[in-house]
Scaffold this active site. Structure first.
Site: not given
Length: 260
Positions: A161, A209-210, A187-188, A100
């Site tokens: 995040g 992830n976050t 993301a987001g 990635k």
């Protein structure tokens, strides 16, 4: 895309998880299991996958026999650093070349540096790496990265995040409609509804992830995200009703009892 195929491998789960920010590797392992994911991404510069023999190794908890390990170049700000990190990952993972690619612009927003991203993608594709690339939600850039030969394109929903969700659904939709490679929102995502929206738009998958690792109860959130991705995909395939300003009755008018 009827099946999610990346690097000639078919995946049943369309959810990809990161491995950072958990309190320990045991929690990481439990969250991955609850999510049902089959691919996990690892920041080579921040996570030990064998380069440090004196620290715990993530791969002792997250087995490459069970999961596709997707090394990423998080923390890289130049094409050269990103390519160097990919070469290190290849050595650590017995020659595997699925990676990635992230090349960041600055530390506040963590938005991609598109000039450096394109440069790195070109270099890596020439070296026969299979590149899953993090990029902006610009449809022109997304198509250029596909044309370079990236394995799949991963536009951001919003800042890494941030938990804001997908800011520009129209751009994501445009990217999807013009793509011949998998499109995975990266993301987001903040909660299950964000993941569901991404899938309803037609994305082939979602990476997060976050949203899970920093939830009050990560294992529960991982489970919620599993079902959100499934629900969004099923809703897309089912075909939603058209939006309209007027109402329409749920029951047929024919055969009504009028009282006459």
């Amino acid at each position: 895309m009827s099946k999610l195929i990346i690097n000639k491998k078919e995946y049943s789960s369309r959810l990809i998880l990161g491995t950072g920010k958990y309190k320990d590797f045991d929690e990481t392992k439990s969250a991955l299991e609850a999510s049902g994911c089959e691919m996990v991404t690892v920041a080579v510069r921040r996570m030990n996958i064998g380069q440090d023999h004196d620290s715990k190794n993530l791969l002792d908890y997250v087995s490459p026999d069970k999961y596709t390990i997707l090394p990423n170049t998080a923390g890289c700000y130049t094409a050269e650093d990103a390519v160097r990190t990919c070469e290190i990952a290849k050595e650590l993972l017995n020659g595997e070349k699925l990676i990635k690619l992230e090349v960041l612009s600055q530390s506040k927003t963590l938005f991609p540096n598109i000039v450096e991203t394109i440069k790195a993608a070109e270099m890596l594709v020439k070296r026969d790496f299979k590149v899953m690339v993090y990029t902006t939600d610009d449809p022109i850039v997304a198509k250029e990265l596909e044309n370079i030969g990236c394995e799949c394109v991963m536009p951001l929903g919003s800042a890494i995040g941030s938990g804001i969700g997908i800011i520009n659904e129209y751009n994501i939709k445009e990217i999807i409609e013009n793509a011949t490679v998998p499109i995975i929102v990266d993301a987001g995502v903040g909660t299950a509804s964000d993941a569901c929206i991404a899938m309803e738009l037609g994305c082939d998958g979602v990476l997060m992830n976050t949203a899970i690792a920093c939830a009050k109860e990560p294992i529960k959130m991982a489970n919620a995200m599993k079902y959100a991705v499934i629900a969004g995909r099923e809703a897309l395939l089912a075909g939603r009703i058209d939006k309209k300003l007027s109402g329409s009755p749920s029951s047929p008018k024919a055969g009504l009892v009028t009282g006459e």
